[in-house]
Scaffold this motif. Structure first.
Motif, mmCIF file in Angstrom:
data_model
loop_
_atom_site.group_PDB
_atom_site.id
_atom_site.type_symbol
_atom_site.label_atom_id
_atom_site.label_comp_id
_atom_site.label_asym_id
_atom_site.label_seq_id
_atom_site.Cartn_x
_atom_site.Cartn_y
_atom_site.Cartn_z
ATOM 1 N N GLU A 283 5.006 11.213 12.455
ATOM 2 C CA GLU A 283 4.317 10.348 11.472
ATOM 3 C C GLU A 283 4.117 8.942 12.043
ATOM 4 O O GLU A 283 3.052 8.337 11.888
ATOM 5 C CB GLU A 283 5.097 10.289 10.152
ATOM 6 N N ARG B 177 11.016 6.933 10.184
ATOM 7 C CA ARG B 177 10.302 8.166 9.788
ATOM 8 C C ARG B 177 10.172 9.098 10.994
ATOM 9 O O ARG B 177 10.335 8.661 12.138
ATOM 10 C CB ARG B 177 8.924 7.799 9.239
ATOM 11 N N LEU C 23 0.860 -1.191 0.000
ATOM 12 C CA LEU C 23 0.000 0.000 0.000
ATOM 13 C C LEU C 23 0.894 1.237 0.000
ATOM 14 O O LEU C 23 1.199 1.768 1.063
ATOM 15 C CB LEU C 23 -0.855 0.032 1.270
ATOM 16 N N ASP C 24 1.296 1.694 -1.160
ATOM 17 C CA ASP C 24 2.243 2.816 -1.176
ATOM 18 C C ASP C 24 1.622 4.051 -1.826
ATOM 19 O O ASP C 24 0.799 3.934 -2.735
ATOM 20 C CB ASP C 24 3.510 2.396 -1.938
ATOM 21 N N GLY C 25 2.046 5.214 -1.342
ATOM 22 C CA GLY C 25 1.634 6.477 -1.964
ATOM 23 C C GLY C 25 0.751 7.370 -1.100
ATOM 24 O O GLY C 25 0.322 8.428 -1.552
ATOM 25 N N ASN C 26 0.492 6.960 0.139
ATOM 26 C CA ASN C 26 -0.360 7.773 1.021
ATOM 27 C C ASN C 26 0.223 9.166 1.253
ATOM 28 O O ASN C 26 -0.503 10.160 1.239
ATOM 29 C CB ASN C 26 -0.500 7.115 2.401
ATOM 30 N N GLY C 27 1.529 9.218 1.509
ATOM 31 C CA GLY C 27 2.177 10.504 1.827
ATOM 32 C C GLY C 27 2.096 11.462 0.655
ATOM 33 O O GLY C 27 1.722 12.634 0.809
ATOM 34 N N ARG C 28 2.412 10.952 -0.550
ATOM 35 C CA ARG C 28 2.367 11.811 -1.744
ATOM 36 C C ARG C 28 0.945 12.279 -2.030
ATOM 37 O O ARG C 28 0.715 13.410 -2.448
ATOM 38 C CB ARG C 28 2.941 11.049 -2.958
ATOM 39 N N LEU D 294 0.558 6.996 12.723
ATOM 40 C CA LEU D 294 0.242 5.668 12.180
ATOM 41 C C LEU D 294 -0.183 4.715 13.298
ATOM 42 O O LEU D 294 -1.131 3.943 13.134
ATOM 43 C CB LEU D 294 1.448 5.117 11.415
ATOM 44 N N ALA E 152 1.537 -2.648 5.601
ATOM 45 C CA ALA E 152 1.072 -1.380 6.181
ATOM 46 C C ALA E 152 2.193 -0.589 6.848
ATOM 47 O O ALA E 152 2.127 0.643 6.927
ATOM 48 C CB ALA E 152 -0.032 -1.654 7.199
ATOM 49 N N ASN F 241 10.158 1.593 8.339
ATOM 50 C CA ASN F 241 9.314 2.782 8.526
ATOM 51 C C ASN F 241 9.467 3.403 9.918
ATOM 52 O O ASN F 241 9.080 4.558 10.127
ATOM 53 C CB ASN F 241 7.834 2.462 8.249
ATOM 54 N N HIS G 293 -2.579 8.803 5.250
ATOM 55 C CA HIS G 293 -2.692 7.463 5.861
ATOM 56 C C HIS G 293 -4.156 7.165 6.229
ATOM 57 O O HIS G 293 -4.618 6.028 6.084
ATOM 58 C CB HIS G 293 -1.791 7.353 7.089
ATOM 59 N N ARG H 27 1.017 14.312 6.008
ATOM 60 C CA ARG H 27 1.070 12.919 5.537
ATOM 61 C C ARG H 27 0.065 12.018 6.269
ATOM 62 O O ARG H 27 -0.470 11.082 5.684
ATOM 63 C CB ARG H 27 2.498 12.371 5.710
HETATM 64 C C1 IPE Z 1 2.638 3.871 2.361
HETATM 65 O O1 IPE Z 1 2.594 5.192 1.995
HETATM 66 C C2 IPE Z 1 2.245 3.638 3.809
HETATM 67 C C3 IPE Z 1 3.397 3.469 4.703
HETATM 68 C C4 IPE Z 1 4.606 3.187 4.327
HETATM 69 C C5 IPE Z 1 3.136 3.614 6.127
HETATM 70 P P1 IPE Z 1 3.849 6.124 2.171
HETATM 71 O O2 IPE Z 1 3.751 6.778 3.509
HETATM 72 O O3 IPE Z 1 5.128 5.426 1.893
HETATM 73 O O4 IPE Z 1 3.564 7.201 1.036
HETATM 74 P P2 IPE Z 1 4.611 7.826 0.020
HETATM 75 O O5 IPE Z 1 5.264 6.683 -0.686
HETATM 76 O O6 IPE Z 1 5.559 8.633 0.834
HETATM 77 O O7 IPE Z 1 3.763 8.641 -0.888
#
Ligand code: IPE
Ligand code: IPE
Ligand code: MG
Length: 240
Positions: free
Chosen positions: A82, A78, A26-31, A86, A70, A75, A44, A40
């Motif tokens: 953040e 980070r 599941l990638d891309g939530n932050g962007r 989460l 997840a 992670n 999530h 960010r």
């Molecule tokens: C995925 O989204 C979720 C986690 C890793 C917790 P990201 O947080 O990696 O989102 P991007 O890749 O920075 O957009």
């Protein structure tokens, strides 16, 4: 073949191969959040909503096991804010969304170094696993999960028992040993890498990389990936 099931008869399509076990990075939530000028953590939360919606899509298509990545062992590095957001989100989901799992008859399992999680979350996880233990369809959520960590933990368990391993006995030392290997791994968010996901289990998985950011993942994206999967010739070292 044992690892495939047929779509339910109600499907508009003719019966076709669907993965018995679908795994998703599941990638891309932050962007997704940054594009909207939001923190960010907002991404999530949106990602969690997408996952809850998607559980129905998976069930409708007859997918028996779904694993989602997840939170990785990496992670934790980070920013503390953040990570804390989460952990709050996991805690809220575990406390307030159990009914969705029960309604859809989904067994929840957590895969990863659960001892890394705050004690309150460990307790909530154990409770959710207990309540849903009787269901056949499974949702495996990888939290504080790393493919290398899983392999190292299994190796250390074997060493502690003074055992030499075989592929079969090693499999039994993994976090969710009784779940079949993933047939299809989908990664959203446009990156084409595994980022330490299911290193052992996905030896013969098919991969689909999708540009959509996870909160935007749609039923159409799922069906496109499933069609792509259905067209693959899985030789697993043999010949067609
Ligand atoms: C995925 O989204 C979720 C986690 C890793 C917790 P990201 O947080 O990696 O989102 P991007 O890749 O920075 O957009
Ligand atoms: C992989 O995403 C981990 C999860 C989706 C939980 P990351 O965003 O952490 O991976 P990298 O940093 O792009 O490799
Ligand atoms: Mg990412």
């Amino acid at each position: 073949m044992g690892d495939f099931v047929n779509l339910p008869a109600s499907s508009a399509d003719a019966p076709r191969r669907v993965p018995g076990h679908l795994a998703i990075i599941l990638d891309g939530n932050g962007r997704w959040a940054t594009k909207r000028g939001k923190p960010r953590s907002f991404g999530h939360i949106a990602g969690a909503r997408t996952l809850i919606r998607a559980l129905g899509w998976f069930a409708e298509r007859g997918i028996q096991h779904v694993t989602v990545y997840a939170f990785s062992t990496e992670n934790w590095k980070r920013p503390a804010r953040e990570v804390a957001s989460l952990m709050r989100l996991f805690s809220t989901l575990l406390r307030h969304n159990l009914d969705i799992l029960v309604k859809n008859k989904i067994r929840l399992r957590i895969s990863g170094r659960r001892g890394d999680l705050p004690p309150k979350i460990q307790k909530a996880v154990a409770e959710a696993e207990r309540i849903t233990a009787g269901f056949d369809r499974q949702l495996i959520v990888c939290v504080s999960y790393g493919g290398r960590a899983e392999i190292i933990d299994a190796v250390n368990a074997a060493v502690a028992r003074g055992e030499k391993v075989t592929e079969e006995s090693f499999q039994n030392l993994l976090y969710v040993p009784d779940v079949p290997d993933p047939d299809l791994v989908i990664r959203t968010g446009g990156e084409k890498r595994t980022s330490n996901f299911l290193l052992w289990e996905s030896a013969y998985a098919e991969y689909c990389f999708i540009d959509a950011l996870w909160p935007d993942f749609s039923e159409r994206d799922l069906d496109d990936a499933l069609s792509d999967y259905a067209s693959r010739n899985r030789r697993k070292g043999g010949i067609a």
